[in-house]
Motif scaffolding. Structure first.
Motif, PDB file in Angstrom:
ATOM      1  N   LEU A  93       0.831  -1.203   0.000  1.00 23.89           N
ATOM      2  CA  LEU A  93       0.000   0.000   0.000  1.00 23.89           C
ATOM      3  C   LEU A  93       0.868   1.256   0.000  1.00 23.89           C
ATOM      4  O   LEU A  93       0.620   2.188  -0.769  1.00 23.89           O
ATOM      5  N   GLN A  94       1.901   1.274   0.827  1.00 27.43           N
ATOM      6  CA  GLN A  94       2.816   2.421   0.866  1.00 27.43           C
ATOM      7  C   GLN A  94       3.494   2.631  -0.485  1.00 27.43           C
ATOM      8  O   GLN A  94       3.627   3.763  -0.951  1.00 27.43           O
ATOM      9  N   ILE A  95       3.931   1.553  -1.108  1.00 29.56           N
ATOM     10  CA  ILE A  95       4.583   1.628  -2.419  1.00 29.56           C
ATOM     11  C   ILE A  95       3.625   2.201  -3.454  1.00 29.56           C
ATOM     12  O   ILE A  95       3.985   3.085  -4.233  1.00 29.56           O
ATOM     13  N   SER A  96       2.407   1.706  -3.448  1.00 33.71           N
ATOM     14  CA  SER A  96       1.402   2.188  -4.397  1.00 33.71           C
ATOM     15  C   SER A  96       1.144   3.682  -4.207  1.00 33.71           C
ATOM     16  O   SER A  96       1.072   4.437  -5.190  1.00 33.71           O
ATOM     17  N   ILE A  97       1.027   4.111  -2.969  1.00 37.06           N
ATOM     18  CA  ILE A  97       0.796   5.532  -2.686  1.00 37.06           C
ATOM     19  C   ILE A  97       1.984   6.368  -3.137  1.00 37.06           C
ATOM     20  O   ILE A  97       1.812   7.426  -3.759  1.00 37.06           O
ATOM     21  N   LEU A  98       3.197   5.920  -2.836  1.00 40.09           N
ATOM     22  CA  LEU A  98       4.400   6.662  -3.235  1.00 40.09           C
ATOM     23  C   LEU A  98       4.479   6.817  -4.754  1.00 40.09           C
ATOM     24  O   LEU A  98       4.759   7.905  -5.262  1.00 40.09           O
ATOM     25  N   ILE A  99       4.253   5.728  -5.462  1.00 43.90           N
ATOM     26  CA  ILE A  99       4.324   5.776  -6.921  1.00 43.90           C
ATOM     27  C   ILE A  99       3.243   6.685  -7.476  1.00 43.90           C
ATOM     28  O   ILE A  99       3.497   7.481  -8.393  1.00 43.90           O
ATOM     29  N   ASP A 100       2.051   6.617  -6.915  1.00 43.53           N
ATOM     30  CA  ASP A 100       0.969   7.489  -7.362  1.00 43.53           C
ATOM     31  C   ASP A 100       1.307   8.961  -7.095  1.00 43.53           C
ATOM     32  O   ASP A 100       1.114   9.812  -7.975  1.00 43.53           O
ATOM     33  N   GLU A 101       1.806   9.263  -5.914  1.00 44.43           N
ATOM     34  CA  GLU A 101       2.186  10.644  -5.579  1.00 44.43           C
ATOM     35  C   GLU A 101       3.264  11.156  -6.533  1.00 44.43           C
ATOM     36  O   GLU A 101       3.192  12.283  -7.025  1.00 44.43           O
ATOM     37  N   LEU A 102       4.258  10.336  -6.785  1.00 48.39           N
ATOM     38  CA  LEU A 102       5.347  10.753  -7.672  1.00 48.39           C
ATOM     39  C   LEU A 102       4.876  10.893  -9.117  1.00 48.39           C
ATOM     40  O   LEU A 102       5.267  11.840  -9.807  1.00 48.39           O
ATOM     41  N   ALA A 103       4.045   9.972  -9.574  1.00 49.98           N
ATOM     42  CA  ALA A 103       3.515  10.080 -10.943  1.00 49.98           C
ATOM     43  C   ALA A 103       2.736  11.379 -11.098  1.00 49.98           C
ATOM     44  O   ALA A 103       2.891  12.097 -12.097  1.00 49.98           O
ATOM     45  N   THR A 104       1.934  11.708 -10.108  1.00 50.75           N
ATOM     46  CA  THR A 104       1.166  12.953 -10.140  1.00 50.75           C
ATOM     47  C   THR A 104       2.092  14.159 -10.077  1.00 50.75           C
ATOM     48  O   THR A 104       1.925  15.119 -10.840  1.00 50.75           O
ATOM     49  N   TRP A 105       3.083  14.108  -9.195  1.00 54.64           N
ATOM     50  CA  TRP A 105       4.021  15.225  -9.055  1.00 54.64           C
ATOM     51  C   TRP A 105       4.759  15.484 -10.367  1.00 54.64           C
ATOM     52  O   TRP A 105       4.843  16.619 -10.826  1.00 54.64           O
ATOM     53  N   PHE A 106       5.316  14.431 -10.963  1.00 58.24           N
ATOM     54  CA  PHE A 106       6.051  14.611 -12.220  1.00 58.24           C
ATOM     55  C   PHE A 106       5.128  15.095 -13.330  1.00 58.24           C
ATOM     56  O   PHE A 106       5.524  15.926 -14.147  1.00 58.24           O
ATOM     57  N   ASP A 107       3.905  14.610 -13.379  1.00 58.04           N
ATOM     58  CA  ASP A 107       2.962  15.034 -14.384  1.00 58.04           C
ATOM     59  C   ASP A 107       2.663  16.527 -14.236  1.00 58.04           C
ATOM     60  O   ASP A 107       2.663  17.274 -15.226  1.00 58.04           O
ATOM     61  N   HIS A 108       2.428  16.970 -13.016  1.00 58.82           N
ATOM     62  CA  HIS A 108       2.097  18.377 -12.789  1.00 58.82           C
ATOM     63  C   HIS A 108       3.304  19.288 -12.914  1.00 58.82           C
ATOM     64  O   HIS A 108       3.146  20.480 -13.203  1.00 58.82           O
ATOM     65  N   SER A 109       4.496  18.766 -12.706  1.00 55.28           N
ATOM     66  CA  SER A 109       5.692  19.613 -12.805  1.00 55.28           C
ATOM     67  C   SER A 109       6.011  19.954 -14.255  1.00 55.28           C
ATOM     68  O   SER A 109       6.783  20.872 -14.514  1.00 55.28           O
ATOM     69  N   ASP A 110       5.406  19.235 -15.199  1.00 60.10           N
ATOM     70  CA  ASP A 110       5.664  19.495 -16.611  1.00 60.10           C
ATOM     71  C   ASP A 110       4.627  20.409 -17.251  1.00 60.10           C
ATOM     72  O   ASP A 110       4.639  20.622 -18.446  1.00 60.10           O
ATOM     73  N   ARG A 111       3.759  20.956 -16.464  1.00 61.20           N
ATOM     74  CA  ARG A 111       2.725  21.844 -17.029  1.00 61.20           C
ATOM     75  C   ARG A 111       3.121  23.280 -16.918  1.00 61.20           C
ATOM     76  O   ARG A 111       3.899  23.709 -16.167  1.00 61.20           O
TER      77      ARG A 111
END
Length: 111
Positions: A93-111
């Protein structure tokens, strides 16, 4: 071009997040191993100076989960797979949350 600084990481972490989604046709551990592989690609050549404190903390936590230095892969199945088989439900669960947070962060950092 500055707004595309993390486009590669965005792509790789999105692929990692996708690997963790149901169904796990080859098993949950294989899905986690694939997510770790995608994350490892995304972590190559990452520009640390653009990361905020949250992203740094998430990456540090994820890197600890991904560390295979103590893993013995005696049957050559892949260190990420062997490690993934050892995780508890809470760790997954922690891994899934971390990956989701990072995927969202990287996605938003490119806008």
């Amino acid at each position: 071009m500055e707004n595309m600084k993390y486009s590669y990481q965005s792509e790789k972490f999105a692929a990692a997040r996708s690997a963790l989604m149901l169904p796990h046709t080859k098993g949950e551990a294989t899905s986690v191993a694939e997510a770790f592989f995608q994350c490892s690609l995304g972590l190559e050549h990452i520009a640390d100076e653009g990361l905020d404190d949250d992203a740094r903390a998430w990456l540090q936590q994820l890197s600890a989960f991904m560390d295979t230095s103590s893993i013995q892969d005696l049957r050559n199945r892949g260190a990420y797979l062997v490690k993934a088989e050892q995780f508890t439900i809470d760790e997954l669960l922690q891994i899934s949350i971390l990956i989701d947070e990072l995927a969202t962060w990287f996605d938003h950092s490119d806008r």
